[in-house]
Design a protein around this motif. Structure first.
Motif, PDB file in Angstrom:
ATOM      1  N   ALA A 262       1.169  -3.254  -5.154  1.00 37.39           N
ATOM      2  CA  ALA A 262      -0.228  -3.199  -5.275  1.00 37.39           C
ATOM      3  C   ALA A 262      -0.764  -2.218  -6.221  1.00 37.39           C
ATOM      4  O   ALA A 262      -1.474  -2.603  -6.913  1.00 37.39           O
ATOM      5  CB  ALA A 262      -0.560  -2.317  -3.680  1.00 37.39           C
ATOM      6  N   LYS A 263       0.250  -1.335  -6.727  1.00 38.51           N
ATOM      7  CA  LYS A 263      -0.180  -0.532  -7.790  1.00 38.51           C
ATOM      8  C   LYS A 263       0.032  -1.282  -9.127  1.00 38.51           C
ATOM      9  O   LYS A 263      -1.122  -1.097  -9.793  1.00 38.51           O
ATOM     10  CB  LYS A 263       1.092   0.481  -7.751  1.00 38.51           C
ATOM     11  CG  LYS A 263       0.777   1.521  -8.931  1.00 38.51           C
ATOM     12  CD  LYS A 263       1.827   2.647  -9.073  1.00 38.51           C
ATOM     13  CE  LYS A 263       1.117   3.901  -8.697  1.00 38.51           C
ATOM     14  NZ  LYS A 263       2.140   4.828  -8.702  1.00 38.51           N
ATOM     15  N   ARG A 264       0.755  -2.333  -9.228  1.00 40.41           N
ATOM     16  CA  ARG A 264       0.955  -3.092 -10.433  1.00 40.41           C
ATOM     17  C   ARG A 264      -0.457  -3.885 -10.495  1.00 40.41           C
ATOM     18  O   ARG A 264      -1.166  -4.058 -11.406  1.00 40.41           O
ATOM     19  CB  ARG A 264       2.130  -4.050 -10.402  1.00 40.41           C
ATOM     20  CG  ARG A 264       2.320  -4.800 -11.554  1.00 40.41           C
ATOM     21  CD  ARG A 264       3.234  -5.916 -11.446  1.00 40.41           C
ATOM     22  NE  ARG A 264       2.791  -6.861 -10.816  1.00 40.41           N
ATOM     23  CZ  ARG A 264       1.921  -7.912 -11.014  1.00 40.41           C
ATOM     24  NH1 ARG A 264       1.191  -7.863 -11.998  1.00 40.41           N
ATOM     25  NH2 ARG A 264       1.607  -8.777 -10.096  1.00 40.41           N
ATOM     26  N   LEU A 265      -0.923  -4.552  -9.300  1.00 45.34           N
ATOM     27  CA  LEU A 265      -2.215  -5.409  -9.220  1.00 45.34           C
ATOM     28  C   LEU A 265      -3.283  -4.481  -9.560  1.00 45.34           C
ATOM     29  O   LEU A 265      -4.198  -4.803 -10.374  1.00 45.34           O
ATOM     30  CB  LEU A 265      -2.445  -5.900  -7.954  1.00 45.34           C
ATOM     31  CG  LEU A 265      -1.497  -7.341  -7.557  1.00 45.34           C
ATOM     32  CD1 LEU A 265      -1.902  -7.714  -6.067  1.00 45.34           C
ATOM     33  CD2 LEU A 265      -1.783  -8.306  -8.411  1.00 45.34           C
TER      34      LEU A 265
ATOM     35  N   PHE B 202       4.358 -15.737   4.825  1.00 46.70           N
ATOM     36  CA  PHE B 202       4.506 -14.517   3.715  1.00 46.70           C
ATOM     37  C   PHE B 202       5.367 -13.505   3.938  1.00 46.70           C
ATOM     38  O   PHE B 202       5.718 -12.642   3.112  1.00 46.70           O
ATOM     39  CB  PHE B 202       2.963 -13.662   3.983  1.00 46.70           C
ATOM     40  CG  PHE B 202       1.912 -14.366   3.682  1.00 46.70           C
ATOM     41  CD1 PHE B 202       1.507 -14.514   2.218  1.00 46.70           C
ATOM     42  CD2 PHE B 202       1.015 -15.398   4.426  1.00 46.70           C
ATOM     43  CE1 PHE B 202       0.428 -15.232   1.704  1.00 46.70           C
ATOM     44  CE2 PHE B 202      -0.122 -15.966   4.061  1.00 46.70           C
ATOM     45  CZ  PHE B 202      -0.415 -16.096   2.531  1.00 46.70           C
ATOM     46  N   GLY B 203       6.051 -13.622   5.034  1.00 50.34           N
ATOM     47  CA  GLY B 203       7.166 -12.509   5.136  1.00 50.34           C
ATOM     48  C   GLY B 203       7.255 -11.425   5.923  1.00 50.34           C
ATOM     49  O   GLY B 203       7.735 -10.813   6.796  1.00 50.34           O
ATOM     50  N   SER B 204       5.890 -10.558   5.186  1.00 51.03           N
ATOM     51  CA  SER B 204       5.464  -9.319   5.776  1.00 51.03           C
ATOM     52  C   SER B 204       4.066  -9.070   6.045  1.00 51.03           C
ATOM     53  O   SER B 204       3.268  -9.739   5.159  1.00 51.03           O
ATOM     54  CB  SER B 204       6.259  -7.997   5.217  1.00 51.03           C
ATOM     55  OG  SER B 204       5.587  -8.020   4.123  1.00 51.03           O
ATOM     56  N   LYS B 205       3.486  -7.881   6.596  1.00 50.58           N
ATOM     57  CA  LYS B 205       2.153  -7.663   6.842  1.00 50.58           C
ATOM     58  C   LYS B 205       1.772  -7.330   5.436  1.00 50.58           C
ATOM     59  O   LYS B 205       0.556  -7.739   4.623  1.00 50.58           O
ATOM     60  CB  LYS B 205       1.719  -6.649   7.774  1.00 50.58           C
ATOM     61  CG  LYS B 205       0.292  -6.230   7.951  1.00 50.58           C
ATOM     62  CD  LYS B 205       0.306  -5.365   8.810  1.00 50.58           C
ATOM     63  CE  LYS B 205       0.400  -3.946   8.807  1.00 50.58           C
ATOM     64  NZ  LYS B 205      -0.185  -3.129   9.794  1.00 50.58           N
ATOM     65  N   GLU B 206       2.500  -6.673   4.623  1.00 50.04           N
ATOM     66  CA  GLU B 206       2.206  -6.223   3.468  1.00 50.04           C
ATOM     67  C   GLU B 206       2.223  -7.361   2.476  1.00 50.04           C
ATOM     68  O   GLU B 206       1.038  -7.257   1.332  1.00 50.04           O
ATOM     69  CB  GLU B 206       3.236  -5.393   2.657  1.00 50.04           C
ATOM     70  CG  GLU B 206       3.222  -4.566   1.506  1.00 50.04           C
ATOM     71  CD  GLU B 206       4.525  -3.836   1.015  1.00 50.04           C
ATOM     72  OE1 GLU B 206       5.244  -4.040   0.324  1.00 50.04           O
ATOM     73  OE2 GLU B 206       4.687  -2.652   1.638  1.00 50.04           O
TER      74      GLU B 206
ATOM     75  N   ALA C 179      -2.315   1.014  -2.800  1.00 49.76           N
ATOM     76  CA  ALA C 179      -1.437   1.298  -4.161  1.00 49.76           C
ATOM     77  C   ALA C 179      -0.847   2.536  -4.476  1.00 49.76           C
ATOM     78  O   ALA C 179      -0.216   2.745  -5.346  1.00 49.76           O
ATOM     79  CB  ALA C 179      -2.820   1.018  -5.418  1.00 49.76           C
ATOM     80  N   GLN C 180      -1.365   3.568  -3.598  1.00 51.93           N
ATOM     81  CA  GLN C 180      -0.647   4.844  -3.700  1.00 51.93           C
ATOM     82  C   GLN C 180       0.925   4.642  -3.042  1.00 51.93           C
ATOM     83  O   GLN C 180       1.665   5.773  -3.883  1.00 51.93           O
ATOM     84  CB  GLN C 180      -1.378   5.751  -2.784  1.00 51.93           C
ATOM     85  CG  GLN C 180      -2.775   6.030  -3.186  1.00 51.93           C
ATOM     86  CD  GLN C 180      -3.119   6.419  -4.634  1.00 51.93           C
ATOM     87  OE1 GLN C 180      -2.376   7.258  -5.230  1.00 51.93           O
ATOM     88  NE2 GLN C 180      -3.661   5.679  -5.415  1.00 51.93           N
ATOM     89  N   THR C 181       0.919   3.676  -2.302  1.00 54.55           N
ATOM     90  CA  THR C 181       2.647   3.828  -1.886  1.00 54.55           C
ATOM     91  C   THR C 181       3.514   2.486  -2.070  1.00 54.55           C
ATOM     92  O   THR C 181       4.559   2.435  -1.973  1.00 54.55           O
ATOM     93  CB  THR C 181       2.539   4.002  -0.407  1.00 54.55           C
ATOM     94  OG1 THR C 181       2.016   3.035   0.236  1.00 54.55           O
ATOM     95  CG2 THR C 181       2.168   5.186  -0.076  1.00 54.55           C
TER      96      THR C 181
ATOM     97  N   ASN D 285      -9.043  -0.335   1.124  1.00 53.45           N
ATOM     98  CA  ASN D 285      -7.785  -0.356   1.537  1.00 53.45           C
ATOM     99  C   ASN D 285      -6.902  -0.622   0.510  1.00 53.45           C
ATOM    100  O   ASN D 285      -5.577   0.243   0.666  1.00 53.45           O
ATOM    101  CB  ASN D 285      -7.590  -1.080   2.804  1.00 53.45           C
ATOM    102  CG  ASN D 285      -8.115  -0.596   3.967  1.00 53.45           C
ATOM    103  OD1 ASN D 285      -7.977   0.541   4.764  1.00 53.45           O
ATOM    104  ND2 ASN D 285      -9.538  -1.033   4.352  1.00 53.45           N
ATOM    105  N   PHE D 286      -7.115  -1.354  -0.435  1.00 56.85           N
ATOM    106  CA  PHE D 286      -6.116  -1.624  -1.456  1.00 56.85           C
ATOM    107  C   PHE D 286      -5.840  -0.366  -2.507  1.00 56.85           C
ATOM    108  O   PHE D 286      -4.733  -0.164  -2.943  1.00 56.85           O
ATOM    109  CB  PHE D 286      -6.986  -2.653  -2.295  1.00 56.85           C
ATOM    110  CG  PHE D 286      -6.162  -3.440  -3.554  1.00 56.85           C
ATOM    111  CD1 PHE D 286      -4.871  -3.699  -3.298  1.00 56.85           C
ATOM    112  CD2 PHE D 286      -6.579  -3.386  -4.947  1.00 56.85           C
ATOM    113  CE1 PHE D 286      -4.214  -4.034  -4.595  1.00 56.85           C
ATOM    114  CE2 PHE D 286      -5.862  -3.572  -5.997  1.00 56.85           C
ATOM    115  CZ  PHE D 286      -4.610  -4.007  -6.043  1.00 56.85           C
ATOM    116  N   TYR D 287      -6.808   0.128  -2.629  1.00 54.26           N
ATOM    117  CA  TYR D 287      -6.535   1.632  -3.312  1.00 54.26           C
ATOM    118  C   TYR D 287      -5.864   2.509  -2.692  1.00 54.26           C
ATOM    119  O   TYR D 287      -4.877   3.118  -3.176  1.00 54.26           O
ATOM    120  CB  TYR D 287      -8.012   2.444  -3.508  1.00 54.26           C
ATOM    121  CG  TYR D 287      -9.213   1.883  -4.284  1.00 54.26           C
ATOM    122  CD1 TYR D 287      -9.118   1.149  -5.536  1.00 54.26           C
ATOM    123  CD2 TYR D 287     -10.508   1.870  -3.783  1.00 54.26           C
ATOM    124  CE1 TYR D 287      -9.929   0.579  -6.127  1.00 54.26           C
ATOM    125  CE2 TYR D 287     -11.643   1.278  -4.611  1.00 54.26           C
ATOM    126  CZ  TYR D 287     -11.403   0.556  -5.886  1.00 54.26           C
ATOM    127  OH  TYR D 287     -12.168   0.052  -6.486  1.00 54.26           O
TER     128      TYR D 287
END
Length: 194
Positions: free
Chosen positions: A120-123, A50-54, A114-116, A109-111
């Protein structure tokens, strides 16, 4: 030498482990090491896939959104008429697949994510747009010009029920009661027009 065909199995295990770890902790403050350990592999392998935790978190939300979409499509396929279709969407939002402790935690946590995080904001926007479109399609037939307003309120009710449930920290979320609450709101809105 890598084992052929293991990548999709390992990625799926990491996604499942991510959802479980977020649900266990109730936050994104989990490490790749914790996720990898739960999945039965090394953190180096998790980073490799995956490359990163994000990116692991985003893959987990894509999985959750995919399951949610399948539930909604299945429910809509069996519903006849606009009121039944709206009921189907609301009930699908609170099925045992979608409304369980770890998934509720992931949504909360997804909400926040998505703030930063732009991806995530796109999804989140894609999810919100699809839900809105599905609701408006049938609401127009029932409430006419109020369709957009009632769709926004219904979507807010769904999100609000998830947030309230996340804050309760009960062992077993009650999807039936949650769906009934959202349906009660929708019924009140529909009755204003009829």
């Amino acid at each position: 030498m890598p084992k052929v065909g293991m990548e999709p199995i390992r990625k799926a295990a990491l996604v499942k482990a991510t959802i479980l770890e977020i649900g266990r902790t109730g936050s994104l403050d989990v490490t790749v090491s914790q996720i990898a350990k739960r999945a039965g592999m090394s953190s180096a392998l998790a980073h490799h896939y995956f490359g990163s935790k994000e990116q692991i978190f985003l893959a987990a939300m894509r999985h959750i959104l995919s399951l949610y979409g399948a539930e909604v499509r299945g429910a809509l396929a069996m519903a006849e008429g606009p009121r039944a279709r709206l009921t189907a969407i609301l009930r699908a939002s609170f099925t045992a697949v979608n409304f369980r402790r770890e998934v509720i935690g992931a949504w909360l946590n997804f909400y926040v994510l998505a703030q930063t995080v732009p991806e995530a904001k796109r999804l989140l926007r894609v999810y919100q747009a699809r839900l809105h479109t599905n609701l408006v399609y049938d609401l127009r037939k029932l409430v006419g010009a109020r369709a957009e307003e009632v769709a926004r309120g219904t979507a807010a009710m769904i999100d609000g029920v998830y947030i309230r449930e996340a804050l309760k920290q009960q062992a077993m979320p009650d999807g039936t009661a949650a769906a009934a609450m959202a349906l009660q709101y929708l019924t009140l809105e529909l009755d204003k027009t009829e």
